[in-house]
Design an enzyme around this catalytic site. Structure first.
Site: not given
Length: 353
Positions: A80, A132-134, A157, A161, A213-214, A290
């Site tokens: 979650a 996450t890999d972030e 985010y 995490k 597309v960014y 980004h």
């Protein structure tokens, strides 16, 4: 085993539950049913005696503890989370409340519950935290994230995490909770909420809308088919070493622009339109912070647990495209509710005076 899964009505959680039930496990699903959750993701198991659902918000510590005691699990798999980077840019506090405070509440509930178990069950209990890999930040043109890469989160985010990962580690070291952590690359597949890149591209194309597309589309991601991820999570739960981190990647790096054009080409074949779908692509202002590139070294999980991704990127994309073509009844109500296709994450902090 009897498994407690948090966030089980979401994209990854529902794939995990479908696989776990098919493998003979009993599953108790805790989900707050926020905007990206969809009980329809679990329609195939909803009426089985091995599946139980409870609507619980992890931000409510008392309700979380009650649910854990009621479920009496052999293991907890914690999925979650608020997960969309763009939403975290616009509203970071929701990510702190759910991903950090919610994780702390669950860890404390798991600790108290485990302490109540008889000796053997206490030793066998596991808490698997899915991340996450972030959390590792961004890579340049070369290199891979490993389990020992430094944490350098660049979005609210990713920071939330990373914070939850540290809490899990602390509960393992301080209280002896038998924890495992996984950090995965970008997931894709059926039942993914339309705000994420791949379903957004597919559904924008089908609607004749602009496909945004960014930047220049040069950002690179490692793509992991969601069913492969579910297989990896059960492998880590069943055979992973307590206290260890396992990176889970798809071995499928791709630039965003290349991914988008591949999806457009697949749609040209599967559902031809009056013009090529790629003509709907439009480059838009990049989002703040980004990250340029993510890529996972999944060697540890391969060597220790024998897991490797089994779905090639083109095969997984083709299956995903076909699922969205075949399941308009799933995604149409989401779009009709004007959720999942709006542009988010454009707010920047005001520069200092």
């Amino acid at each position: 085993m009897k498994l407690l899964v948090t966030g089980g009505c979401g994209f990854i959680g529902s794939a995990l539950i479908r696989l776990a039930v098919a493998r003979g496990h009993a599953v108790f699903n805790l989900d707050a049913l926020t905007y990206a959750a969809n009980p329809a993701n679990l329609s195939s198991v909803a009426d089985l005696p091995s599946y139980t659902f409870a609507k619980v918000d992890l931000r409510d510590a008392a309700a979380t503890a009650d649910a854990v005691r009621q479920a009496r699990p052999d293991a907890i798999l914690h999925l979650a989370a608020e997960t969309h980077v763009d939403r975290s840019i616009d509203g970071p506090m929701a990510f702190i409340e759910t991903n950090v405070s919610g994780t702390a509440n669950l860890l404390q509930a798991a600790r108290d519950y485990r302490d109540s178990l008889p000796h053997q069950k206490r030793d066998d209990f596991r808490f698997l935290h899915v991340s996450t890999d972030e959390v590792y930040g961004a890579l340049g043109a070369e290199g891979l994230f490993t389990e020992t890469s430094a944490y350098q989160p660049n979005s609210p985010y990713a920071a939330s995490k990373a914070s939850s990962d540290m809490l899990v580690r602390a509960w393992g070291k301080t209280y002896g909770l038998p924890v495992l952590i996984t950090n995965c690359s970008n997931n894709y597949g059926p039942c993914q909420f339309p705000e994420k890149l791949i379903p957004m591209v597919i559904l924008s194309a089908l609607r004749g809308a602009t496909i945004p597309v960014y930047g220049g589309g040069e950002n690179v991601r490692d793509w992991l088919f969601v069913e492969d991820h579910a297989e990896a999570l059960l492998a880590v739960l069943e055979a992973g070493r307590v206290g260890e981190v396992y990176n889970i990647g798809g071995n499928a790096e791709c630039r965003n622009i290349d991914l988008v054009t591949r999806l457009c080409s697949m749609l040209d074949t599967a559902r031809p339109a009056t013009r090529p779908y790629a003509e709907q692509i439009s480059f838009v202002t990049d989002r703040p912070g980004h990250d340029f590139r993510y890529a996972i070294d999944a060697g540890k999980i391969k060597v220790e647990l024998g897991w490797r991704p089994s779905t090639a990127l083109d095969d997984g994309l083709a299956r995903t495209v076909q699922w969205y073509l075949d399941n308009e009844a799933w995604w149409r109500p989401i779009l009709d509710g004007r959720c999942g296709q709006e542009r988010l994450g454009t707010r920047r902090a005001s520069p200092p005076a």
